[in-house]
Design a protein around this motif. Sequence first.
Motif, PDB file in Angstrom:
ATOM      1  N   ARG A 266       1.015  10.608   6.111  1.00 56.06           N
ATOM      2  CA  ARG A 266       0.542  11.952   5.770  1.00 56.06           C
ATOM      3  C   ARG A 266       1.032  12.362   4.384  1.00 56.06           C
ATOM      4  N   GLN A 267       2.271  12.039   4.080  1.00 54.48           N
ATOM      5  CA  GLN A 267       2.812  12.367   2.754  1.00 54.48           C
ATOM      6  C   GLN A 267       2.029  11.625   1.659  1.00 54.48           C
ATOM      7  N   THR A 268       1.712  10.351   1.912  1.00 53.50           N
ATOM      8  CA  THR A 268       0.927   9.570   0.948  1.00 53.50           C
ATOM      9  C   THR A 268      -0.454  10.179   0.759  1.00 53.50           C
ATOM     10  N   GLU A 269      -1.057  10.593   1.849  1.00 54.05           N
ATOM     11  CA  GLU A 269      -2.377  11.224   1.773  1.00 54.05           C
ATOM     12  C   GLU A 269      -2.325  12.514   0.973  1.00 54.05           C
ATOM     13  N   ASP A 270      -1.291  13.351   1.232  1.00 53.33           N
ATOM     14  CA  ASP A 270      -1.167  14.616   0.510  1.00 53.33           C
ATOM     15  C   ASP A 270      -1.009  14.381  -0.988  1.00 53.33           C
ATOM     16  N   GLU A 271      -0.184  13.389  -1.340  1.00 55.22           N
ATOM     17  CA  GLU A 271       0.016  13.089  -2.758  1.00 55.22           C
ATOM     18  C   GLU A 271      -1.271  12.592  -3.406  1.00 55.22           C
ATOM     19  N   GLU A 272      -2.040  11.806  -2.672  1.00 55.83           N
ATOM     20  CA  GLU A 272      -3.303  11.300  -3.197  1.00 55.83           C
ATOM     21  C   GLU A 272      -4.295  12.440  -3.405  1.00 55.83           C
ATOM     22  N   HIS A 273      -4.346  13.384  -2.456  1.00 53.99           N
ATOM     23  CA  HIS A 273      -5.226  14.539  -2.606  1.00 53.99           C
ATOM     24  C   HIS A 273      -4.835  15.374  -3.829  1.00 53.99           C
TER      25      HIS A 273
END
Length: 540
Positions: A517-524
Amino acid sequence: MRAICWDTGYRSRAGTLPLTGSPGARYLFGAAFLVFIIASPLPLRAQSTLRSSISRLIAQDRLDDAEKQLWSVLSQQPEQVWALDLMAEIRTRQKRAPEAEALFRRVLTLSPKDVEAYRGLGKLYSSQGNSPQAIESYSHVVTIAPADVAANVELALLYQSAGQYKESIASAQRVPAASRPPRILPVLAADYFATGEADKVPPLIPSVLRHANAEPEVLRDFVTVLLRNGYVDDAAHLIDRVNPAKLSADYLQTLALVRTAQGKPQAAMVLLSQALKLRPKSFDLLYESAGLAAQQNRWDEMIGFLRRADEVQPNRPEVLQKLSLALLRTGHRAQAVAAARKLNAFQPDNPDSEYVLGFALIEADSPEEAEPIVRKLAAARPDDANSQLLLGIAEFKTGDAEGAKRDLQRCLTIDPHLADAHYYLGLMARREGNIDAARGELEEAVRTNPAHASAAAELGTLYLQGGNLEQARTVLEQAVRLAPAVPEYHYHLSLAYSRLGLPEPARTEMEAYNRLRQTEDEEHKRKDAASSPPAAAQQP
């Protein structure tokens, strides 16, 4: 041309007529004869020379020069058959098919047994994919000239592509063995396999070996025929007997085919890489490398090979189609849609192209744009389960539950084993609160396709909700194995472990969930920053 003796006379059927009379009379007769020669059509030898000259210009693709010379002939002799034949060949090369066909037909009205006109029609129809008329045209050539090598070879190829293997063999066998061009050898081998005469294939091998180095495509095609019919060891033995003095790209490509068939994809990829160093702009090598990369799930490499192939031969439908699907698989949805749009632009009314575009748009969360495309596709292919499935998915995603249910159920009447149809029907049943129906559809989806990660995850949450913890654990573990990058799958598996009293694996899965989830948030955030316009400069 035989010389004319003015002093002895003019020889006619009746004999020799003396040229009597005064010298002036003789002069007038000679002058009149010269005028007759000049005003008449070109003598045969001159015509033959001119015809050869124009044929060379056409072979050199100097079509404008050839056409000018032909018009000079046809303006004086509009029914000169050889000139009409060559003009038709020019029109064929210019892809002006209706004019070419009309010219060839005109020749046949003037000379019903003109072999070149029938041959020209055969080439024209073959280029258009009109096999029946191509076969008919080449058959006329063979009727007139039974031993015509080129026509019999073309007939063999056409009959084989039409599945008429016995006719293909008969055409090839009309050519004496000593005169058969090497490219007929793979055709004969394929025909013999198709007619159950595999014992006639080995006698062809010595001829293949004789031509293997000079015409490597013959070796490749012959090996391909062996592999296609399951003769892997024989293909390997054949390629081992070639022993080229110098490794060529063609030989390496053929050897790669054999290694792939032997279940050695990594060795095959090494061979193709070596071949690409020798011929880096080879479309065939790049396309085969892309296919081999896909077999090994090396999707980024596949995309790279396909992009290079598209640079070499732009806008090939098979490349754009596979490129779009590979980009979808790797999560590059916008690029996948762009490739699908490009494909559809070059083949606007092709159902396969429309399917790829509709599929890409649905996967890219643009169901509203996809819906009219796939509706048209489903209407054109009412008995195709995948087209009906795509329409049902588009309707589901646009909120047309009634239409989606109707078309998904119709899809299953055509093919009851389509896992996606069961999956979406399961989602709709769950939304309607019909848990038993939802569970039944999702169980069928997983049973039909054990690799359907979304169906396994959805079924796992249903089991979890119903207190079937061991069943939930099993299918959620399956979903995580299939799609380890989806955060929600780890979250639900963590819940299943926790309720089963397994704190350690529960904590591990929750940590994986938080990390993803953290990786996804950073990508967004990165994408939002890249797409945002720069802040306006402050005014002084």
